[in-house]
Design a protein around this motif. Sequence first.
Motif, PDB file in Angstrom:
ATOM      1  N   TYR A 106       0.823  -1.204   0.000  1.00 21.15           N
ATOM      2  CA  TYR A 106       0.000   0.000   0.000  1.00 21.15           C
ATOM      3  C   TYR A 106       0.860   1.260   0.000  1.00 21.15           C
ATOM      4  N   ALA A 107       0.382   2.281  -0.701  1.00 20.25           N
ATOM      5  CA  ALA A 107       1.018   3.599  -0.631  1.00 20.25           C
ATOM      6  C   ALA A 107      -0.012   4.572  -0.079  1.00 20.25           C
ATOM      7  N   VAL A 108       0.430   5.471   0.776  1.00 22.36           N
ATOM      8  CA  VAL A 108      -0.473   6.516   1.260  1.00 22.36           C
ATOM      9  C   VAL A 108       0.045   7.853   0.764  1.00 22.36           C
ATOM     10  N   VAL A 109      -0.666   8.430  -0.190  1.00 24.43           N
ATOM     11  CA  VAL A 109      -0.236   9.691  -0.791  1.00 24.43           C
ATOM     12  C   VAL A 109      -0.819  10.851   0.014  1.00 24.43           C
ATOM     13  N   ILE A 110       0.054  11.715   0.508  1.00 20.69           N
ATOM     14  CA  ILE A 110      -0.401  12.876   1.279  1.00 20.69           C
ATOM     15  C   ILE A 110       0.094  14.153   0.595  1.00 20.69           C
ATOM     16  N   PRO A 111      -0.785  14.881  -0.080  1.00 19.88           N
ATOM     17  CA  PRO A 111      -0.364  16.156  -0.656  1.00 19.88           C
ATOM     18  C   PRO A 111      -0.221  17.180   0.462  1.00 19.88           C
ATOM     19  N   ALA A 112       0.850  17.957   0.448  1.00 18.18           N
ATOM     20  CA  ALA A 112       1.070  18.923   1.521  1.00 18.18           C
ATOM     21  C   ALA A 112       1.485  20.268   0.957  1.00 18.18           C
TER      22      ALA A 112
ATOM     23  N   TYR B 221       3.208  -0.424  -6.497  1.00 16.24           N
ATOM     24  CA  TYR B 221       2.276  -0.563  -5.365  1.00 16.24           C
ATOM     25  C   TYR B 221       0.946  -1.120  -5.868  1.00 16.24           C
ATOM     26  N   ASP B 222       0.285  -1.934  -5.019  1.00 15.05           N
ATOM     27  CA  ASP B 222      -0.985  -2.527  -5.426  1.00 15.05           C
ATOM     28  C   ASP B 222      -2.155  -1.590  -5.173  1.00 15.05           C
ATOM     29  N   PHE B 223      -2.045  -0.813  -4.099  1.00 14.93           N
ATOM     30  CA  PHE B 223      -3.115   0.121  -3.757  1.00 14.93           C
ATOM     31  C   PHE B 223      -2.504   1.456  -3.354  1.00 14.93           C
ATOM     32  N   ALA B 224      -3.232   2.526  -3.617  1.00 15.75           N
ATOM     33  CA  ALA B 224      -2.783   3.834  -3.148  1.00 15.75           C
ATOM     34  C   ALA B 224      -3.926   4.535  -2.435  1.00 15.75           C
ATOM     35  N   PHE B 225      -3.629   5.024  -1.241  1.00 18.84           N
ATOM     36  CA  PHE B 225      -4.577   5.867  -0.523  1.00 18.84           C
ATOM     37  C   PHE B 225      -4.259   7.310  -0.851  1.00 18.84           C
ATOM     38  N   GLN B 226      -5.265   8.141  -0.657  1.00 16.64           N
ATOM     39  CA  GLN B 226      -5.018   9.571  -0.709  1.00 16.64           C
ATOM     40  C   GLN B 226      -5.622  10.138   0.563  1.00 16.64           C
TER      41      GLN B 226
ATOM     42  N   MET C 252      -9.161   5.325  -1.513  1.00 12.45           N
ATOM     43  CA  MET C 252      -8.202   4.272  -1.812  1.00 12.45           C
ATOM     44  C   MET C 252      -8.483   3.779  -3.225  1.00 12.45           C
ATOM     45  N   ILE C 253      -7.436   3.650  -4.028  1.00 13.12           N
ATOM     46  CA  ILE C 253      -7.634   3.147  -5.387  1.00 13.12           C
ATOM     47  C   ILE C 253      -6.700   1.970  -5.628  1.00 13.12           C
ATOM     48  N   ASN C 254      -7.109   1.059  -6.489  1.00 18.44           N
ATOM     49  CA  ASN C 254      -6.241  -0.092  -6.767  1.00 18.44           C
ATOM     50  C   ASN C 254      -5.398   0.167  -8.020  1.00 18.44           C
ATOM     51  N   ARG C 255      -4.654  -0.841  -8.444  1.00 22.97           N
ATOM     52  CA  ARG C 255      -3.726  -0.648  -9.559  1.00 22.97           C
ATOM     53  C   ARG C 255      -4.420  -0.309 -10.875  1.00 22.97           C
ATOM     54  N   ASN C 256      -5.635  -0.861 -11.089  1.00 23.26           N
ATOM     55  CA  ASN C 256      -6.371  -0.508 -12.308  1.00 23.26           C
ATOM     56  C   ASN C 256      -6.601   0.995 -12.365  1.00 23.26           C
ATOM     57  N   ALA C 257      -7.034   1.541 -11.240  1.00 25.10           N
ATOM     58  CA  ALA C 257      -7.286   2.981 -11.185  1.00 25.10           C
ATOM     59  C   ALA C 257      -5.985   3.768 -11.265  1.00 25.10           C
TER      60      ALA C 257
END
Lengths: 114, 238
Positions: free
Chosen positions: B4-10, B84-89, B161-166
């Motif tokens: 998993y990746a957690v993307v945090i825009p700052a 990464y398989d999934f990415a959170f924002q 949360m988005i998966n690899r397709n997204a």
Amino acid sequence: MGRIQIIAIISSLLFLYYIARLILKGKLREEYAIMWIICTAVLVLFSFWRDGLEIISDLIGVYAPPNTVFIGAIIAILIYLLHLSLVVSKLQEQNKILAQEIAILKQKATKKDG
Amino acid sequence: MPKYAVVIPAYNEQGAISDVVNAVNTTASLNGIKLDVIVVNDCSIDSTSTIIAELSCIALNLPINLGIGGAVQTGFKYAFENGYDFAFQIDGDGQHPPEELPKLIRASEENNWDVVIGSRFIDKIGFQSTLLRRTGINYFKFLIRSLVGVRITDSTSGFRMINRNALSIVNEYYPDEYPEPEAIILYAKNNLNIGETPVNMRERQGGVSSIGKRASIYYMLKVSLAIIFTFIRVKRKK
């Protein structure tokens, strides 16, 4: 030849010369210069050929010849402004991609150093 | 085990960012999730960049300010390129409690969703925003449902949360300004399954909203246009 005609000829020739200089110095890209050259050429043409304006106004059914000038100029300006918006949008998109690549590459580079 | 990746825009989040990053890492270790935090510093003018350099996260520093959409996309691109398989924002201002992350994972697994949106309006708990904003969000709900037939109660939520397709889609294109509602149309037109799960949101802990009071009319217009144009532009995949 009226005074205004002489002024028109001199100023449009000066404008043409200035654009040519910009292109030669490489400050204005050719693709953007084409529009300017055409516009200036039209200006020069009509400053020599006085009756031309009346003939064309007659042809398209405009009563007062000066209105033809205004309409032509406004249309040209609108088209050119739209063109510039397109150029800016494209630049912004390319700029964004570059910035993102740089951020990712910078991260990779510092990871290798550390 | 999925990565998993957690993307945090700052952008100028010096006050809240370290708490958010630490809380995400704590949640990950408590729940046994394999996760990396990716903080995208959108050319902040405060000390965000020095703070995130010390945190246990992947710091992506943008050389120019791109706005929320461009920043989030940078994180998604990184996640996509690095497998990464999934990415959170999640937001960098502490609005989205990281303890809710496992809820999104569970919702995605149970329903086979490609995109999970954390909504504060399903259970109506936590910070509910102002009446004006809720009216706007209801209007987007109507607009999105009419266009793509998906019912999203909290389309402006940046807790997702988005998966690899997204990820492969947003790697190519992601909206720039106010991207959240428009992205839903983008996902729906690409035939991804989108769902919502209730989450508890807090009031922001620091920073200022990207949408000021005066900008709200502009926001509505801009997002409506973006939604309609995206709807027309993106061809539905079969």
